[in-house]
Design a protein around this motif. Structure first.
Motif, PDB file in Angstrom:
ATOM      1  N   SER A  44       0.804  -1.225   0.000  1.00  0.00           N
ATOM      2  CA  SER A  44       0.000   0.000   0.000  1.00  0.00           C
ATOM      3  C   SER A  44       0.842   1.283   0.000  1.00  0.00           C
ATOM      4  O   SER A  44       0.278   2.375  -0.088  1.00  0.00           O
ATOM      5  N   LYS A  45       2.154   1.174   0.068  1.00  0.00           N
ATOM      6  CA  LYS A  45       3.006   2.372   0.120  1.00  0.00           C
ATOM      7  C   LYS A  45       2.878   3.180  -1.167  1.00  0.00           C
ATOM      8  O   LYS A  45       2.774   2.647  -2.257  1.00  0.00           O
ATOM      9  N   ASP A  46       2.915   4.492  -1.014  1.00  0.00           N
ATOM     10  CA  ASP A  46       2.840   5.414  -2.135  1.00  0.00           C
ATOM     11  C   ASP A  46       4.045   5.217  -3.067  1.00  0.00           C
ATOM     12  O   ASP A  46       5.193   5.312  -2.628  1.00  0.00           O
ATOM     13  N   ILE A  47       3.782   4.951  -4.330  1.00  0.00           N
ATOM     14  CA  ILE A  47       4.848   4.686  -5.308  1.00  0.00           C
ATOM     15  C   ILE A  47       5.753   5.899  -5.493  1.00  0.00           C
ATOM     16  O   ILE A  47       6.963   5.761  -5.645  1.00  0.00           O
ATOM     17  N   GLU A  48       5.210   7.095  -5.472  1.00  0.00           N
ATOM     18  CA  GLU A  48       6.017   8.308  -5.632  1.00  0.00           C
ATOM     19  C   GLU A  48       7.088   8.404  -4.548  1.00  0.00           C
ATOM     20  O   GLU A  48       8.232   8.761  -4.823  1.00  0.00           O
ATOM     21  N   THR A  49       6.725   8.086  -3.322  1.00  0.00           N
ATOM     22  CA  THR A  49       7.677   8.112  -2.212  1.00  0.00           C
ATOM     23  C   THR A  49       8.765   7.077  -2.424  1.00  0.00           C
ATOM     24  O   THR A  49       9.955   7.351  -2.231  1.00  0.00           O
ATOM     25  N   LEU A  50       8.366   5.889  -2.828  1.00  0.00           N
ATOM     26  CA  LEU A  50       9.333   4.816  -3.064  1.00  0.00           C
ATOM     27  C   LEU A  50      10.283   5.176  -4.206  1.00  0.00           C
ATOM     28  O   LEU A  50      11.491   4.956  -4.120  1.00  0.00           O
ATOM     29  N   GLN A  51       9.763   5.741  -5.273  1.00  0.00           N
ATOM     30  CA  GLN A  51      10.611   6.141  -6.399  1.00  0.00           C
ATOM     31  C   GLN A  51      11.652   7.164  -5.960  1.00  0.00           C
ATOM     32  O   GLN A  51      12.807   7.100  -6.369  1.00  0.00           O
ATOM     33  N   GLU A  52      11.262   8.092  -5.118  1.00  0.00           N
ATOM     34  CA  GLU A  52      12.198   9.106  -4.630  1.00  0.00           C
ATOM     35  C   GLU A  52      13.288   8.467  -3.764  1.00  0.00           C
ATOM     36  O   GLU A  52      14.458   8.817  -3.872  1.00  0.00           O
ATOM     37  N   GLU A  53      12.919   7.504  -2.924  1.00  0.00           N
ATOM     38  CA  GLU A  53      13.909   6.797  -2.091  1.00  0.00           C
ATOM     39  C   GLU A  53      14.922   6.062  -2.967  1.00  0.00           C
ATOM     40  O   GLU A  53      16.130   6.102  -2.709  1.00  0.00           O
ATOM     41  N   ILE A  54      14.436   5.398  -4.001  1.00  0.00           N
ATOM     42  CA  ILE A  54      15.331   4.652  -4.902  1.00  0.00           C
ATOM     43  C   ILE A  54      16.222   5.626  -5.668  1.00  0.00           C
ATOM     44  O   ILE A  54      17.428   5.389  -5.821  1.00  0.00           O
ATOM     45  N   VAL A  79       1.546 -13.079  -0.050  1.00  0.00           N
ATOM     46  CA  VAL A  79       0.831 -13.476   1.166  1.00  0.00           C
ATOM     47  C   VAL A  79       1.052 -12.433   2.264  1.00  0.00           C
ATOM     48  O   VAL A  79       0.131 -12.046   2.977  1.00  0.00           O
ATOM     49  N   ALA A  80       2.277 -11.955   2.377  1.00  0.00           N
ATOM     50  CA  ALA A  80       2.597 -10.944   3.385  1.00  0.00           C
ATOM     51  C   ALA A  80       2.247  -9.536   2.906  1.00  0.00           C
ATOM     52  O   ALA A  80       2.374  -8.579   3.671  1.00  0.00           O
ATOM     53  N   LYS A  81       1.870  -9.420   1.648  1.00  0.00           N
ATOM     54  CA  LYS A  81       1.511  -8.134   1.035  1.00  0.00           C
ATOM     55  C   LYS A  81       2.637  -7.107   1.190  1.00  0.00           C
ATOM     56  O   LYS A  81       2.442  -5.985   1.650  1.00  0.00           O
ATOM     57  N   ARG A  82       3.835  -7.553   0.799  1.00  0.00           N
ATOM     58  CA  ARG A  82       4.985  -6.662   0.870  1.00  0.00           C
ATOM     59  C   ARG A  82       5.954  -6.964  -0.271  1.00  0.00           C
ATOM     60  O   ARG A  82       5.860  -8.013  -0.912  1.00  0.00           O
ATOM     61  N   PHE A  83       6.867  -6.031  -0.493  1.00  0.00           N
ATOM     62  CA  PHE A  83       7.880  -6.213  -1.529  1.00  0.00           C
ATOM     63  C   PHE A  83       9.120  -5.411  -1.157  1.00  0.00           C
ATOM     64  O   PHE A  83       9.088  -4.570  -0.249  1.00  0.00           O
TER      65      PHE A  83
END
Length: 96
Positions: A44-54, A79-83
């Motif tokens: 559920s994490k915001d993709i924009e935030t993740l892109q900036e971190e990367i 199953v854990a709903k994470r990546f």
């Protein structure tokens, strides 16, 4: 090095193969790679935030003489709903 069983029948071909082997050893050696992975992230994490971190991570390593060597890989646990994201860097030629 993989040249130990090369046939000396054609010395020029053998020499070219040795050059190729040295280039592969220098630029593709697994030991010269730097692996980075993000922390596990909820789907559920915001993709924009993740892109900036990367992006910040890539810039961090670039300023230290590394470049992104492969496309980022995504490891997903549905199953854990994470990546998490795996990044592979290599040293630039000036950082060898």
């Amino acid at each position: 090095m993989a040249t130990s069983h090369r046939s000396p029948k054609n010395p020029k071909l053998s020499e070219m193969q040795q050059i190729e082997d040295r280039l592969i050893e220098r630029f593709c050696d697994v030991k010269r790679r730097l692996q980075y992975q993000t922390n596990w992230t909820p789907e559920s994490k915001d993709i924009e935030t993740l892109q900036e971190e990367i992006r910040e991570t890539i810039l961090f390593y670039e300023t230290r003489g590394f470049y992104l060597f492969q496309e980022p890989k995504v490891e997903h646990e549905p199953v854990a709903k994470r990546f998490r994201i795996h990044l592979t860097f290599r040293p630039t030629e000036s950082n060898q």
